[in-house]
Structures are given as C-alpha cells and as structure tokens.
Scaffold this active site. Structure first.
Site, PDB file in Angstrom:
ATOM      1  N   PRO A 112       6.199  -1.910   1.219  1.00 18.83           N
ATOM      2  CA  PRO A 112       5.235  -1.196   2.065  1.00 18.83           C
ATOM      3  C   PRO A 112       4.679  -2.009   3.238  1.00 18.83           C
ATOM      4  CG  PRO A 112       4.144  -1.967   0.101  1.00 18.83           C
ATOM      5  CD  PRO A 112       5.590  -2.338  -0.061  1.00 18.83           C
ATOM      6  N   CYS A 231      11.224  -9.553  -7.800  1.00 18.45           N
ATOM      7  CA  CYS A 231      10.081  -9.578  -8.717  1.00 18.45           C
ATOM      8  C   CYS A 231      10.578  -9.299 -10.134  1.00 18.45           C
ATOM      9  CB  CYS A 231       9.008  -8.576  -8.291  1.00 18.45           C
ATOM     10  SG  CYS A 231       9.583  -6.869  -8.194  1.00 18.45           S
TER      11      CYS A 231
END
Length: 263
Positions: A112, A231
C-alpha cells in the site's frame, strides 16, 4: 493461538531448540510502530504533537515504536501525512536499500505504499521514484498514500513486471522487490493469513517470486543495488529463491549487511 499443523512442523524442523521461544512469541502482542515522514515533518514537531513518547526502533532512524492501544487514524497528523503507520521491522528493507537523493529507484511491488514513502523521504524530493502495483485497486490505495505523504518526485504505475522490463532496460540505480509471499510473518496479527496458508503455498509463491526477480534484474543498471524481501519465514521463499536466482544470474552477487542494534 492455533497455527497450521504443517507450518508448525516445518518451523520445528528449521528452528530446533529455538522453536519453544518462537512458539511462545505468538502469545505476546505484536509490535506496532510509526515512521516519521521527513518530507512533511521533523522528529521534534512529531514528538510535540503525539500523545506518546517516541522510542526509536533498530530497523530505521525514521521508525519508532507506538502503543498498541493508540488509534493512529484518529490522529490529525496521520491524515496530514506527518507519519506512516508501519510495523517496525517492515522499515528494514528500505534501510538496506539505502536510496539517496538523485537516484532512480523502483519499488516493484509497492502497495500500500509504506516502503515507497520511506524511500521518498530518504530521496528528499530529488531523483525519480517509480512505485508499481499490478493490481489496479491496490494501485489506487498506493496513489492515495503517495499523495497524503506529499511525495512529488514519484510516478505510480500499475503493470506486471514483464510489461515494465522492456520499457526500463538497465535503468534503475536501486530496485526494491518486497515480493508477494505466503505471509507467515503475518500470522500473529492477521488471522486471515493463517486461514489462507497451505503447505504448498511456499512453493507456489517461490515460483512467482522467481518470475518477478527475473524481470527486476533486467531493469537494474550495472553496479546497481537490488533488495529482495518477504514477510515469511521458510527458506523456500527466502534463501531458496536467492540460490535459484543467483544460479541463473551470475552477474549478481550477495552483499553482506547488518542493522545497527540488532544481533
């Protein structure tokens, strides 16, 4: 917290004696953080205006821990773009990328926008930042965050990497590939990440990551720097991807790194 059985088994095999400590961490609250946006604000201005004290993280000089009970979106400075709400360790990838004013930088998987806006702060309004997000709806979120943070030297793109590569041959000084992954690092704070995971997810994601890196390599100038990050925990998507990539791209080499304050 219940975790997928196949994930637990793999982590036990990978961590050995350290697994007990790893598993116990899921009973602790996840760390929250904010990142100062130096495009709009100084640390002193931010500290005076926030209802909590800034404690710097070891991941970036712009990153600070934040109380878990603070609603960031309720703070006027959030909407003014003075800071970005970001999990502390997420800022480490851009710290290692080390963009400088005047660079040409590509954030290939940008939505984002947390890492793009961190790159922008380090570029200090000089140079060119290309922020790409292939999914149009996510690219819109990216655009809003770029605007909110006051970034003036960025271009937001929405294209697949194989469409970008022919248009930017050997063009960028630095490229960040924060690749889409199986998301194992998100299990503690995002239950949907646990629900979506399956034992074959790392292999599928690794194949996609290889495709993205192959296109990114075409866009990096000789002597440039590329940072690959995920991640997730498994070596299939991390060390495994790098070994596969380096075998196919001998012109690339690994660069040792360390973050001050971390073992």
């Amino acid at each position: 917290m219940e975790l997928p059985a196949a994930f637990e088994k793999r982590m036990q095999d990978m961590l050995g004696a350290e697994y007990t400590s790893f598993r116990a961490s899921y009973n602790e609250p996840h760390k929250r953080g904010i990142r100062l946006n130096t495009v709009k604000c100084t640390k002193e201005q931010l500290e005076r205006a926030l209802p909590f004290t800034l404690v710097q993280t070891p991941f970036s000089p712009l990153s600070f821990y934040a109380p878990t009970d603070t609603k960031m979106a309720a703070l006027p400075l959030y909407h003014a773009g003075a800071f970005y709400s970001q999990e502390p360790s997420a800022s480490s990838a851009v710290t290692l990328l080390a963009p400088e004013p005047g660079d040409k930088v590509l954030d290939l998987c940008a939505a984002p926008g947390g890492k793009s806006t961190q790159i922008a702060a380090l570029m200090a309004g000089r140079g060119l930042l290309c922020c790409n997000e292939p999914i149009p709806s996510r690219a819109q979120i990216l655009s809003r965050n770029i605007e909110r943070m006051g970034v003036r030297n960025a271009v937001v793109l929405s294209a697949m990497p194989d469409a970008l590569a022919p248009r930017f041959p050997a063009f960028f000084d630095r490229i960040l590939v924060d690749a889409p992954c199986s998301g194992e690092g998100m299990f503690r704070r995002q239950p949907e990440a646990r629900d979506e995971w399956d034992a074959d997810a790392p292999r599928r994601c690794a194949d996609r990551q290889m495709e993205i890196l192959a296109q990114a390599a075409k866009m990096l100038r000789p002597g440039g720097t590329m940072v690959y990050s995920t991640c997730t925990f498994n070596d299939t998507e991390n060390e495994g991807v790098l070994k596969r990539f380096l075998a196919l791209h001998p012109e690339f080499s690994l660069v040792p790194f360390a973050l001050p304050g971390l073992p």
